[in-house]
Design a protein around this motif. Structure first.
Motif, short mmCIF file in Angstrom:
data_model
loop_
_atom_site.label_atom_id
_atom_site.label_comp_id
_atom_site.label_asym_id
_atom_site.label_seq_id
_atom_site.Cartn_x
_atom_site.Cartn_y
_atom_site.Cartn_z
N PRO A 2 1.10 -0.62 0.23
CA PRO A 2 0.01 -0.36 0.18
C PRO A 2 1.00 0.99 -0.23
O PRO A 2 1.97 1.53 0.47
CB PRO A 2 -0.64 -0.23 1.69
N LEU A 3 0.10 2.04 -0.42
CA LEU A 3 1.48 3.56 -0.75
C LEU A 3 1.44 4.11 0.83
O LEU A 3 2.74 4.10 0.56
CB LEU A 3 0.07 4.18 -1.00
N ALA A 4 0.90 3.63 1.89
CA ALA A 4 1.12 4.24 3.19
C ALA A 4 0.69 3.10 4.24
O ALA A 4 0.03 2.52 3.97
CB ALA A 4 1.03 5.30 2.79
N VAL A 5 0.15 3.66 5.73
CA VAL A 5 -0.20 2.70 6.39
C VAL A 5 -1.18 3.72 6.80
O VAL A 5 -2.02 3.64 7.74
CB VAL A 5 0.89 2.47 7.45
N SER A 6 -1.57 4.68 6.28
CA SER A 6 -2.82 5.62 6.83
C SER A 6 -3.28 7.12 5.19
O SER A 6 -2.13 7.28 4.87
CB SER A 6 -2.46 7.00 8.04
N LEU A 7 -4.10 6.74 4.93
CA LEU A 7 -5.40 7.62 3.94
C LEU A 7 -4.14 9.28 4.04
O LEU A 7 -4.25 9.84 2.87
CB LEU A 7 -6.52 7.55 4.13
N ALA A 8 -4.04 10.09 5.20
CA ALA A 8 -3.64 11.28 5.35
C ALA A 8 -2.39 11.04 4.39
O ALA A 8 -1.90 11.60 3.74
CB ALA A 8 -3.36 11.87 6.62
N GLU A 9 -1.17 10.21 5.38
CA GLU A 9 -0.03 9.93 4.37
C GLU A 9 -0.08 9.80 2.51
O GLU A 9 0.73 10.55 2.02
CB GLU A 9 0.76 9.48 4.99
N ALA A 10 -0.96 8.84 2.28
CA ALA A 10 -1.18 8.42 0.55
C ALA A 10 -1.47 9.76 0.05
O ALA A 10 -0.71 10.28 -0.95
CB ALA A 10 -2.02 7.47 0.36
N ILE A 11 -1.99 10.75 0.93
CA ILE A 11 -3.02 11.40 0.14
C ILE A 11 -1.53 12.94 -0.12
O ILE A 11 -1.32 13.75 -1.13
CB ILE A 11 -3.91 12.82 0.89
#
Length: 344
Positions: free
Chosen positions: A102-111
């Protein structure tokens, strides 16, 4: 011989098993791409990776890799918790980024990763490699052609035995993003999004630890996705099922597309079109190594020609659904997947 002027130089961030097995060979094989060097948190592992994959350099730090003008694109395959920081640093240095899922472990990080790459004007791709599988591409083509009419239901089964060499942090490090959902369910979600052209509206799921993973880490998951178009999609993902095979079934009003043994990093498996008792084996075309397609498309995008196999936005959307799966399993309820913010 000096590299061609339009050849994209790749740096590897993380000396991972996946990078060694798939990405580095693909970069070496694809015209217009060349491997330059690697940064690993373990200098010894990085030096072994460089030597075994014909790279010029093993860098002592990420900053050193990003300062090398020969590196124009990076493949990030460190543990999931490091993806955001490393991707944002690469974007800040003007490097194109292909990041593992996954891009990251949180949606905020991915955005934040997507925002950083957009501001820097660099290409940002997610390694959802299944889109490049000849079987998946054939299923998508048949759907667009109306081979089974409107889809009414689908099923994904992606339960396998986790290879021994991968039985490390994926099984024991929650903080690093361990577990089958962030590892495998994200792929299911992206494949279904790609095939149907639709988004997930809500998730109902359960997870389990069947004895392979440690402590709170899940090694098995089952659930149902409700698409915005109303279709239900069941999924089963596991590290603990050795003999089931993998597959995707898409059931339409006039027939079913049945993919068998195709959710793999190699161009394997088959696609069947079934209408009643009539079963047709579909010719899927050239079975190129999947990661050569991934690298070729990304390098072309870095040169301003087309798009990567899967974008950063695709990675955000698959992560959002995977996090909803974990939330649903933890809270014992159906979880809505929000309408994407900012047009994502």
């Amino acid at each position: 011989m000096s590299p061609a002027a339009d050849s994209v130089g790749w740096g590897f961030v993380g000396a991972s098993t996946w990078a060694a097995r798939y990405l580095a060979p693909a970069v070496a094989a694809v015209p217009g791409s060349r491997g330059v060097g690697v940064f690993s948190s373990s200098r010894e592992r990085g030096e072994r990776f460089a030597a075994s994959n014909g790279l010029e350099k093993a860098y002592a730090s990420l900053d050193e890799l990003l300062a090398d003008p020969a590196v124009e694109a990076v493949y990030v395959s460190s543990t999931n918790d490091r993806h955001a920081e490393q991707t944002i640093a690469a974007a800040g240095a003007g490097r194109h980024v292909l990041c593992e899922k996954p891009l990251a472990v949180s949606l905020a990080e991915a955005i934040a990763m997507e925002d950083a790459c957009e501001r820097a004007g660099v290409v940002f791709g997610t390694d959802h490699h299944l889109r490049a599988a000849p079987t998946i591409a054939a299923m998508r083509r048949l759907l667009v052609e109306g081979a089974i009419d409107e889809i009414v239901a689908a099923r994904v089964f992606h339960a396998r035995a986790l290879p021994e060499e991968l039985q490390t942090w994926r099984l024991e490090s929650p903080g690093a993003g361990a577990g089958v959902v962030l590892d495998i369910t994200v792929h299911d979600v992206d494949a279904i999004r790609f095939l149907t052209g639709d988004e997930v509206a809500e998730v109902t799921a359960a997870t389990a630890n069947q004895g392979l993973a440690a402590g709170p880490v899940e090694d098995s998951a089952m659930g149902v996705l409700r698409m915005r178009g109303g279709q239900l999609v069941s999924f089963h993902d596991a590290y603990t099922v050795a003999h089931a095979g993998t597959g995707i079934e898409l059931h339409g009003k006039t027939g079913s597309l049945i993919g068998r043994d195709l959710l793999m990093p190699d161009p394997v498996g088959e696609v069947l079109l079934r209408r009643g008792e009539a079963v047709e084996r579909i010719e899927v075309g050239e079975r190129r190594p999947i990661y050569e397609v991934v690298v070729e498309r990304f390098a072309a995008a870095a040169r301003g020609e087309g798009e990567p196999v899967a974008s950063g936005v695709d990675g955000i959307r698959s992560l959002e659904v995977a996090l909803a799966v974990l939330q649903s399993a933890h809270e014992g309820r159906t979880v809505a997947v929000l309408e994407p913010a900012k047009g994502i």
